[in-house]
Design an enzyme around this catalytic site. Sequence first.
Site, mmCIF file in Angstrom:
data_model
loop_
_atom_site.group_PDB
_atom_site.id
_atom_site.type_symbol
_atom_site.label_atom_id
_atom_site.label_comp_id
_atom_site.label_asym_id
_atom_site.label_seq_id
_atom_site.Cartn_x
_atom_site.Cartn_y
_atom_site.Cartn_z
ATOM 1 N N GLU A 28 34.205 50.740 36.475
ATOM 2 C CA GLU A 28 32.922 50.927 36.404
ATOM 3 C C GLU A 28 32.449 50.909 37.872
ATOM 4 O O GLU A 28 31.650 51.435 38.150
ATOM 5 C CB GLU A 28 32.277 49.725 35.697
ATOM 6 C CG GLU A 28 30.900 49.532 35.271
ATOM 7 C CD GLU A 28 30.582 49.450 33.990
ATOM 8 O OE1 GLU A 28 29.297 49.472 33.902
ATOM 9 O OE2 GLU A 28 31.406 49.139 33.273
ATOM 10 N N HIS A 62 45.990 44.230 41.956
ATOM 11 C CA HIS A 62 44.972 43.241 41.697
ATOM 12 C C HIS A 62 45.760 41.804 41.605
ATOM 13 O O HIS A 62 46.713 41.642 41.348
ATOM 14 C CB HIS A 62 44.232 43.418 40.391
ATOM 15 C CG HIS A 62 43.333 44.772 40.265
ATOM 16 N ND1 HIS A 62 42.586 45.163 39.267
ATOM 17 C CD2 HIS A 62 43.512 45.610 41.302
ATOM 18 C CE1 HIS A 62 42.159 46.276 39.534
ATOM 19 N NE2 HIS A 62 42.690 46.906 40.860
ATOM 20 N N ASP A 85 32.555 47.167 43.149
ATOM 21 C CA ASP A 85 33.721 46.649 42.533
ATOM 22 C C ASP A 85 34.850 47.564 42.612
ATOM 23 O O ASP A 85 34.552 48.733 42.343
ATOM 24 C CB ASP A 85 33.430 45.761 41.349
ATOM 25 C CG ASP A 85 32.243 44.414 41.547
ATOM 26 O OD1 ASP A 85 32.272 44.160 42.503
ATOM 27 O OD2 ASP A 85 31.865 44.310 40.410
#
Length: 776
Positions: free
Chosen positions: A86, A328, A82
């Site tokens: 993380e 994003h 992703d």
Amino acid sequence: MAKNLLIVESPAKAKTIEGYLGKDFTVKSSYGHIRDLVKSEDAIDIQNNFAQKYEVPADKKQVVSELKKLAREADIVWLASDEDREGEAISWHLFDTLGLKDANTRRIVFHEITKPAILRAIENPRKIDYNLVYAQQARRVLDRLVGFELSPVLWKKVKPSLSAGRVQSVAVRLIVEREREINKFTAEAAFKIVAIFGKGREAFKAELPERFAKQEDAEKFLRDCIGAGFTVNSLETRPTKRSPAAPFTTSTLQQEASRKLGFSVSRTMTVAQKLYESGKITYMRTDSVNLSDTALNAAAKQINSAWGEKYHQFRKYKTKSAGAQEAHEAIRPTYFDAHTIDGDPAEKRLYDLIWKRAIASQMSEALFEKTTAKIGISTRKEELVANGEVMKFDGFLKVYLESSDEEDEQQNGEDNTILPPLNKGQKLDLQEMTATERYSRPAPRYTEASLVKKLEELGIGRPSTYAPTISTIQNRGYVVKEDREGKQRNFRLLTLKGQSITKEEKSENTGAERSKLFPTDIGSVVNDFLVQYFKDIVDYQFTAIVEKQFDEIAQGLEEWTTMIRNFYDPFHKGVENTIEKADKATGERDLGVHPENGKKVSVRIGRFGPFVQVGDSEDEDKPLYASLRAGQSIETISLADALELFKLPKKVGSFEDKDMTVAVGKFGPYIRHDGAFYSLPKDIDPLDVTEEQAIELIIEKRKRDSERVIKSFADAPDVKILNGRWGPYIEFGKQNVKIPRGKDPQALTYEDCKALADAEAKTPKKAGGKRFVKKK
């Protein structure tokens, strides 16, 4: 063997992407993180610049072994985890653990799982962004250090098996402080005046803006209105408009799914993850409200074809959050022309919500005509006010209306009805006027959704942390989410009709709660201890500053080890001082003295939870102890309620030469008789149970149980054949055993039951396939 190995995080995503790429690509899943910090205290070498020691857990060794083999055989390895911190850390862990080389490794990211997006990502690969990796390392190291150093302090100073966390402790503090605010709140009563004018369809309400604190003032107002004339003094009509909400971010999706669908925060994220991995929506961890040009054009096309051009209004939303990444996108449908999807009911409902919100964001404003009428009273100087609203054009409301929180409703409660045609100077006929006693309300308790909203407002946490934070504070027993029944409260109602005023006393249920977050006693005690000795850790501003520092590390503006060192050194010193000097925290509170024996009555937290104590350990007689019941708290329990706890267990009589004892357990009040337990119904107070009622309950329960028993065995009392919800089954000790189809339950012998139980015990449970490990 395929020339390219592409690694994603989840098997569902791998399956979707594999369909888009040709035979030259093998797509595999890492099943989330493939390694983590070792569990021992040497996971972080504090002296050596916080170097970390990682390990591949046992359940990931096979996955790593397979990925290593495939990576050796591939020409190029594509890391497609992703796009957040993380995800970047997962790519770095894969790179390091699989022994990959820069020359044949490519890092790619995409915001949606569609063929064009995947191919575009492959055409534009990049290297691993180590600033993002460092930001994730900083968060992981900081949280591990806080947890590892604070937890032992809590074990020594509060009670064993407790743990603390940086963001979680702040969330608990919010809930504890809100609960105390509610407990201190004193409701103030005032009389609200409402008049009804006209008849039938022409009837409408008008309200007095002021309220009366005293009944006599409200009553005088009503008396003055007997026979008074009512005239429309002024009439103001103005156009108003309402704009749609921005497309969903992680936070707003969690809030709206809670309000509209009743989903918990963790359930929303689980369902959204499935929708993302199957290619139905864009990435579900985002704090951006931005929509791509492709999405804007697709939304416009759908709106124009479904409702016409007048319903479309192009909008570009800007994200208010300073740390948000505009590259994003907001959460939106991958394909706007897919109005519905296949999937389970939860997936369909959440997709529908996301589709409507995104489409509505590109639709026209809703237009209204708002009318405010001020009504004069011939005998008083005050004016009554009537508000009405007429929709002139529905715009985005054709598709979607955002819900509001209880807190917003308390602040913005408007009653927008349609007023009949009115003219200035018009005389009005009063049908009825009421003065109703209404009480002020405290700030509402948090729901999961309103807690997320508050954390976001304070800058605490990021999109990926809201769901695990809220789950953690509940799993640790610091907070409970539950419904609570309200209490009956009387209020006064005065009604003027014709020439007379009637007075009534009515009752209403107040304080009922649904799916609200309550602090437990241990949550409150731990919070107070942390506030006293580790103020920085639970300080709202400090926690928000730490989040900002993580963002700065991600942008390459700050060195992560410097940030951790600046935090750790004073924090560690504080830990050492607290262990040495702090008193044990129990939340102890003196309630008073026992009216019969004069001994001190106190309440506090013990090893097994909150309890009331009568007497001191120094007394000649041993102290008496009683655990608090569900819904009771050491902060609010009264002396009278505490003394009630010692009235149980009590003997209520005997039956069949055996005592019957009433007591309260974990699951509520019950009667114990001859080693068996019989639950008390809600309408019977355990303190008022009579011998006759107890006997009746025992006989009824035995009758119900006997109707369940198909067959029992004298030589094996723990083996029975019973009627269950899904049909007959065998209860073999603690094991429940299915009866095969075609077998007559009555004809089964003990040997048959034992054979079936043995066979079922040996049968391995059906595997649910490989476990998908969700990202925290």
